[in-house]
Design a protein around this motif. Structure first.
Motif, PDB file in Angstrom:
ATOM      1  N   THR A 140      -4.485  -6.161  -5.975  1.00 42.02           N
ATOM      2  CA  THR A 140      -3.242  -5.530  -5.528  1.00 42.02           C
ATOM      3  C   THR A 140      -2.183  -6.592  -5.256  1.00 42.02           C
ATOM      4  O   THR A 140      -2.486  -7.660  -4.733  1.00 42.02           O
ATOM      5  N   VAL A 180      -2.967   0.240  -0.112  1.00 43.86           N
ATOM      6  CA  VAL A 180      -3.627  -1.067  -0.243  1.00 43.86           C
ATOM      7  C   VAL A 180      -4.760  -1.234   0.759  1.00 43.86           C
ATOM      8  O   VAL A 180      -5.509  -2.218   0.686  1.00 43.86           O
ATOM      9  N   ASN A 201       2.834   0.529   2.563  1.00 42.11           N
ATOM     10  CA  ASN A 201       1.985   0.665   1.369  1.00 42.11           C
ATOM     11  C   ASN A 201       0.564   1.055   1.795  1.00 42.11           C
ATOM     12  O   ASN A 201      -0.369   0.250   1.709  1.00 42.11           O
ATOM     13  N   GLU A 210      -8.363  -2.327  -0.362  1.00 44.97           N
ATOM     14  CA  GLU A 210      -8.329  -2.876  -1.716  1.00 44.97           C
ATOM     15  C   GLU A 210      -8.492  -4.399  -1.683  1.00 44.97           C
ATOM     16  O   GLU A 210      -7.835  -5.070  -0.899  1.00 44.97           O
ATOM     17  N   ASN A 248       0.490  -5.807  -3.476  1.00 48.13           N
ATOM     18  CA  ASN A 248       1.171  -5.379  -2.264  1.00 48.13           C
ATOM     19  C   ASN A 248       0.341  -5.586  -1.006  1.00 48.13           C
ATOM     20  O   ASN A 248       0.775  -5.224   0.083  1.00 48.13           O
ATOM     21  N   GLY A 249      -0.863  -6.152  -1.160  1.00 44.90           N
ATOM     22  CA  GLY A 249      -1.691  -6.421   0.007  1.00 44.90           C
ATOM     23  C   GLY A 249      -1.145  -7.574   0.820  1.00 44.90           C
ATOM     24  O   GLY A 249      -0.206  -8.285   0.411  1.00 44.90           O
ATOM     25  N   THR A 263      -7.370  -5.694   3.389  1.00 45.35           N
ATOM     26  CA  THR A 263      -8.677  -5.266   2.890  1.00 45.35           C
ATOM     27  C   THR A 263      -9.587  -4.845   4.033  1.00 45.35           C
ATOM     28  O   THR A 263     -10.288  -3.836   3.946  1.00 45.35           O
TER      29      THR A 263
END
Length: 317
Positions: free
Chosen positions: A206, A198, A195, A201, A208-209, A128
């Motif tokens: 998510t 991400v 990815n 995000e 996939n973070g 993030t």
């Protein structure tokens, strides 16, 4: 029991001089008390051994300059923080537990519940906000649970002082923090490469973070240094299984590679496998540098531990 090289007294807790390498009792542990030949080659008129942690040997036990000069802290012999001279490994250990208390006791009181986005943005490197620089440091000392910090603490307790004796306190701190931060960034960076969507995000939205925390990457670096300096160092995996350090390191690396490539990916099982490998790689490279500079490692570690701890929530190191 060991025999003092000066007086021949049997000593159950001997001291080893870092200048001459001799073994001495408590009465002769200081260089000037055993006529250490190393003092003749060292410009230190006070005869006070410098651990490499600060510059106090040149100014009577006071810290060297900058902010420390304005707010003096006595780390010399007998000073309030004198214990941490040459014992920075234990200071790092204490910081881990203080951070752990902040994570799970103080933060909730301040309306920052564990595993909330705000909590992750304070204590973890995450997808993030990967450029939140403070998390590059806080994530190294943060942990994902009691078992996570206990196992990492055990390994740091045994490996840290051994590495510190070889490279000095200041270099140990630098290696621990830098290797730990780079290991976490490597894990998050690898996630963003695979990815990219991400980035930015919130983790709650998510699957996939990635959020990385823990000292395992830093501890893997310590293991890497020791593996290069003395691959045959005997450790006791889980305090039971004796083996040379190089085998433990090989098993550690092999397991992380296997899980990363076959067993579910670089974050399989909520463990930052890529961070482990990155930390180990940094340690191996640094160990080569130290070895070229002529540093030596001990022949045996009496009470060894396993090669690094497990993880916590998200991606753990």
């Amino acid at each position: 029991m060991a025999t003092c090289d000066r007086c021949g007294e049997q000593e159950s807790m001997p001291y080893q001089c870092r200048l001459c390498g001799g073994t001495y009792c408590s009465s002769h542990r200081l260089p000037e008390n055993h006529d250490c030949p190393g003092l003749d080659e060292w410009d230190d008129p006070g005869g006070v051994f410098d651990s490499g942690f600060d510059d106090s040997v040149n100014d009577g036990g006071r810290s060297g300059g900058g902010l420390a000069a304005k707010v003096p802290v006595d780390t010399g012999p007998g000073g309030v923080l004198g214990y941490f001279r040459g014992n920075v490994s234990f200071a790092l250990l204490a910081l881990m537990w203080l951070t752990f208390i902040l994570q799970y006791a103080v933060a909730p009181v301040l309306d920052v519940p564990p595993y909330s986005q705000q909590w992750f943005n304070i204590f973890t490197i995450n997808t993030t906000a990967p450029l939140a620089v403070w998390t590059w440091v806080t994530s190294v000392f943060s942990h994902g649970g009691f078992g996570h910090i206990v196992l990492n603490s055990i390994v740091l307790y045994f490996f840290g002082p051994v590495v510190e004796k070889r490279i000095g306190s200041a270099k140990l701190v630098g290696l621990f923090v830098v290797a730990g931060a780079l290991a976490g960034l490597a894990q998050v960076g690898a996630t963003l490469v695979t990815n990219p969507s991400v980035l930015g995000e919130p983790l709650a939205f998510t699957q996939n973070g990635s959020a990385v925390l823990g000292a395992s990457g830093a501890i893997a670096a310590l293991m890497g240094v020791l593996t290069v300096l003395n691959p045959n160092l005997r450790i006791y995996l889980y305090f039971v299984i004796p083996m040379p350090l190089w085998i433990a390191t090989l098993l550690f690396a092999g397991y992380s590679i296997f899980v990363s490539t076959v067993g579910g990916g670089i974050g399989a099982g909520g463990v930052a496998q890529f961070a482990h490998l990155a930390g180990l790689g940094i340690g191996l490279l640094y160990g080569v540098k130290v070895k070229r500079e002529g540093e030596r490692a001990p022949n045996q570690l009496q009470l060894g531990g396993g090669p690094g701890g497990p993880g916590g929530p998200g991606r753990r190191r």
